[in-house]
Design a protein around this motif. Structure first.
Motif, short mmCIF file in Angstrom:
data_model
loop_
_atom_site.label_atom_id
_atom_site.label_comp_id
_atom_site.label_asym_id
_atom_site.label_seq_id
_atom_site.Cartn_x
_atom_site.Cartn_y
_atom_site.Cartn_z
N LEU A 20 0.70 -1.04 -0.12
CA LEU A 20 0.00 0.04 -0.25
C LEU A 20 0.98 1.35 0.03
N TYR A 21 0.38 2.45 -0.46
CA TYR A 21 1.05 3.37 -0.47
C TYR A 21 1.03 4.34 0.94
N SER A 23 0.33 7.14 1.65
CA SER A 23 -0.88 8.01 1.67
C SER A 23 -1.98 7.18 1.97
N ASP A 24 -2.16 6.20 1.41
CA ASP A 24 -3.52 5.08 1.59
C ASP A 24 -3.37 4.74 3.14
N LYS A 27 -4.27 7.89 5.56
CA LYS A 27 -5.68 7.94 5.78
C LYS A 27 -6.46 6.87 6.45
N LEU A 28 -6.00 5.64 6.40
CA LEU A 28 -6.64 4.61 7.01
C LEU A 28 -6.32 4.74 8.55
N LYS A 65 2.28 9.69 -1.95
CA LYS A 65 1.36 8.64 -2.96
C LYS A 65 2.14 8.01 -3.75
N ARG A 68 5.68 3.36 -1.06
CA ARG A 68 4.86 2.17 -0.55
C ARG A 68 5.54 2.06 1.09
#
Length: 143
Positions: A20-21, A23-24, A27-28, A65, A68
């Motif tokens: 996953l990046y 940024s993701d 956010k999580l 973004k 990883r």
């Protein structure tokens, strides 16, 4: 007095894919109001924390973004069994100068315990002990 076990204060873990990046994942973590996530890299447990994102991405002006989490993960070299007492977890955190500790049952990661979790449990236990002391000393009415 009852000995508090790690499984009584640990909280659920959030496991994510190592590809996953950043940024993701950030956010999580924000959505779940958590300070860390775990991932598996083969048999190795790794962690990404808010501090990792801040120091390894934000402070260095790296694009989250396009990065990883596998590039910023830290190996979890230490863990604790869920049946161990909270004092043992505290000693491990202090000895290794870490803030978070994966909790295991057998070979499975079942939770995470943090320095804050331990501080809260000790604080709560101290208050309860003082309340019980007051009852013994002054009777149930508190006089």
């Amino acid at each position: 007095m009852k000995v508090l076990k790690v499984k009584e204060i640990m909280h659920k873990i959030t496991m994510v894919d190592k590809d996953l990046y950043v940024s993701d994942v950030a956010k999580l973590m924000s959505d779940k109001n958590i300070g860390s996530i775990l991932t598996m890299d083969g048999d190795c447990v790794k962690m990404v924390t808010e501090r990792d994102i801040l120091k390894k991405i934000v402070a260095l002006d790296i694009d989250p973004k396009n990065t990883r989490i596998s590039e910023i993960m830290t190996v979890c070299e230490h863990s604790i069994d869920s049946d161990k007492c909270v004092f043992d977890a505290s000693e491990l955190l202090n000895k290794h100068n870490i803030r978070r500790l994966p909790v295991k049952e057998g070979k499975n990661i079942v939770g995470i315990v943090t320095a804050r979790d331990i501080a809260k449990s000790i604080s709560y236990a101290s208050v309860r002990k003082l309340q019980n002391y007051g009852r013994r000393t002054y009777g149930r009415s508190g006089r």
